[in-house]
Motif scaffolding. Structure first.
Motif, PDB file in Angstrom:
ATOM      1  N   GLN A  81      -3.629   0.359  -3.240  1.00  0.00           N
ATOM      2  CA  GLN A  81      -3.436  -0.945  -2.604  1.00  0.00           C
ATOM      3  C   GLN A  81      -3.114  -1.947  -3.708  1.00  0.00           C
ATOM      4  OE1 GLN A  81      -3.733  -1.822   0.855  1.00  0.00           O
ATOM      5  NE2 GLN A  81      -2.768  -3.693   0.092  1.00  0.00           N
TER       6      GLN A  81
ATOM      7  N   HIS B  88      -3.474   2.466  -9.979  1.00  0.00           N
ATOM      8  CA  HIS B  88      -2.402   1.942  -9.121  1.00  0.00           C
ATOM      9  C   HIS B  88      -1.038   2.173  -9.760  1.00  0.00           C
ATOM     10  CE1 HIS B  88      -5.299  -1.118  -7.010  1.00  0.00           C
ATOM     11  NE2 HIS B  88      -5.556   0.146  -6.712  1.00  0.00           N
TER      12      HIS B  88
ATOM     13  N   ARG C 247       0.847  -1.197   0.000  1.00  0.00           N
ATOM     14  CA  ARG C 247       0.000   0.000   0.000  1.00  0.00           C
ATOM     15  C   ARG C 247       0.882   1.247   0.000  1.00  0.00           C
ATOM     16  NH1 ARG C 247      -2.455   3.791   3.271  1.00  0.00           N
ATOM     17  NH2 ARG C 247      -4.564   4.407   2.635  1.00  0.00           N
TER      18      ARG C 247
ATOM     19  N   HIS D  19       5.788   1.454   2.337  1.00  0.00           N
ATOM     20  CA  HIS D  19       4.493   0.802   2.570  1.00  0.00           C
ATOM     21  C   HIS D  19       3.770   1.471   3.727  1.00  0.00           C
ATOM     22  CE1 HIS D  19       1.462  -2.273   3.185  1.00  0.00           C
ATOM     23  NE2 HIS D  19       1.920  -2.513   4.399  1.00  0.00           N
TER      24      HIS D  19
ATOM     25  N   SER E  33      -3.927   7.068  -2.470  1.00  0.00           N
ATOM     26  CA  SER E  33      -3.332   5.789  -2.082  1.00  0.00           C
ATOM     27  C   SER E  33      -3.622   4.724  -3.122  1.00  0.00           C
ATOM     28  CB  SER E  33      -3.856   5.338  -0.714  1.00  0.00           C
ATOM     29  OG  SER E  33      -5.253   5.077  -0.781  1.00  0.00           O
TER      30      SER E  33
END
Length: 308
Positions: free
Chosen positions: A79, A132, A70, A231, A77
């Motif tokens: 994940q 992402h 993450r 992370h 953010s």
């Protein structure tokens, strides 16, 4: 080589099961059960993917593997379920999905999941993984993570795949109308990566630029370890998310007292976001209902409204 292991969601599952033992409104119980179902299903899917990834790449000296990563950047953010990096600086960003019944992908790119009775639209995992990758690129650039050649950072190549549990049923669209090549069953992942390597082999061997990107295991291990340092684990307050408030009996602090139904209703409210299930105001609900062409008669929170 395995750098970061997956963190099982055992604690979260146990917490949701514990919350289901409390006196709840019918809406709270429904939302909790659905959350628990999705979490258990997702956990099983990630376990399957983790097994196949570790089977092929954990012993390798040409790859590093990170699970459950993450990252945060500028208030956003990502994940990332699984990240694979090889010595040619190929970053495979893998998003895992598992479904109890079936997944149907339409020719227009809509993703519809069945709950056994009817189908519900979900966010496109392809677009989700693109976000992402975008955030991962920003994190790498802003933290100067990539090694350099002649003072210039090596440019990584990102590959996006959505891994579907081997046991999940998928109803595929006509691929000439919607490209689903980036959606694969988890047990075929190795074959897909090998196909990529075979297609790229001539280009790689014939390209000085590609050969110059070839790095040592130590180099990609340093990249992976740097990402692990960045992370940012996240814990969800499920009581707050679902508006569950408890009181203790004065004569027995170890036992939870019943929550009055009308009190819970007034705290939680009667309106919920169709997508994320967070409580929303009547004003937000009316805003969505007034624009049926955009929201199809469903109510969404301000954040989820931005997806339409």
């Amino acid at each position: 080589m395995l750098i970061k292991d997956r963190i099982p969601r055992t604690k979260e599952i146990q917490e949701l099961k514990k919350l289901l033992q409390l006196p709840l409104t019918s809406q709270q119980r429904f939302l909790l059960k659905r959350e628990l179902c999705f979490m258990i299903s997702g956990e099983k899917g990630e376990q399957d993917s983790e097994y196949f990834i570790n089977f092929y790449y954990k012993p390798s000296n040409n790859w590093v593997v990170l699970h459950d990563l993450r990252l945060e950047h500028s208030g956003q953010s990502a994940q990332i379920d699984h990240l694979l990096i090889n010595r040619l600086m190929d970053f495979y960003v893998l998003e895992t999905k598992n479904f109890c019944y079936h997944l149907r992908i339409t020719e227009h790119g809509d993703f519809l999941v069945s709950d056994g009775k009817e189908e519900h639209a979900i966010e496109s995992p392809i677009e989700q993984n693109k976000r992402h990758i975008h955030l991962l690129q920003k994190v790498i650039e802003n933290n100067d993570i990539m090694p350099k050649r002649f003072g210039i950072p090596i440019i990584p190549r990102f590959r996006s795949y959505v891994l579907i549990s081997p046991k999940s049923k998928v109803i595929w669209p006509d691929r000439s109308k919607f490209d689903t090549s980036h959606i694969i069953k988890a047990d075929t992942m190795e074959s897909t990566i090998m196909d990529n390597a075979e297609r790229d082999s001539k280009k790689i061997l014939g390209s000085i630029k590609s050969i110059s990107k070839l790095s040592s295991l130590d180099s990609i291990t340093k990249i992976a370890n740097r990402l692990v340092q960045l992370h940012k684990p996240c814990s969800i307050d499920y009581r707050k998310k679902f508006g569950i408030f408890e009181q203790h009996k004065s004569n027995d602090k170890n036992k939870l007292s019943k929550v009055k139904q009308n009190e819970a209703d007034s705290i939680q409210g009667e309106y919920y976001c169709y997508e994320c299930q967070k409580a929303i105001s009547l004003k937000a609900a009316k805003f969505c209902w007034a624009d049926k062409s955009r929201f199809s008669g469903r109510a969404y929170c301000f954040y989820c409204q931005q997806n339409f």
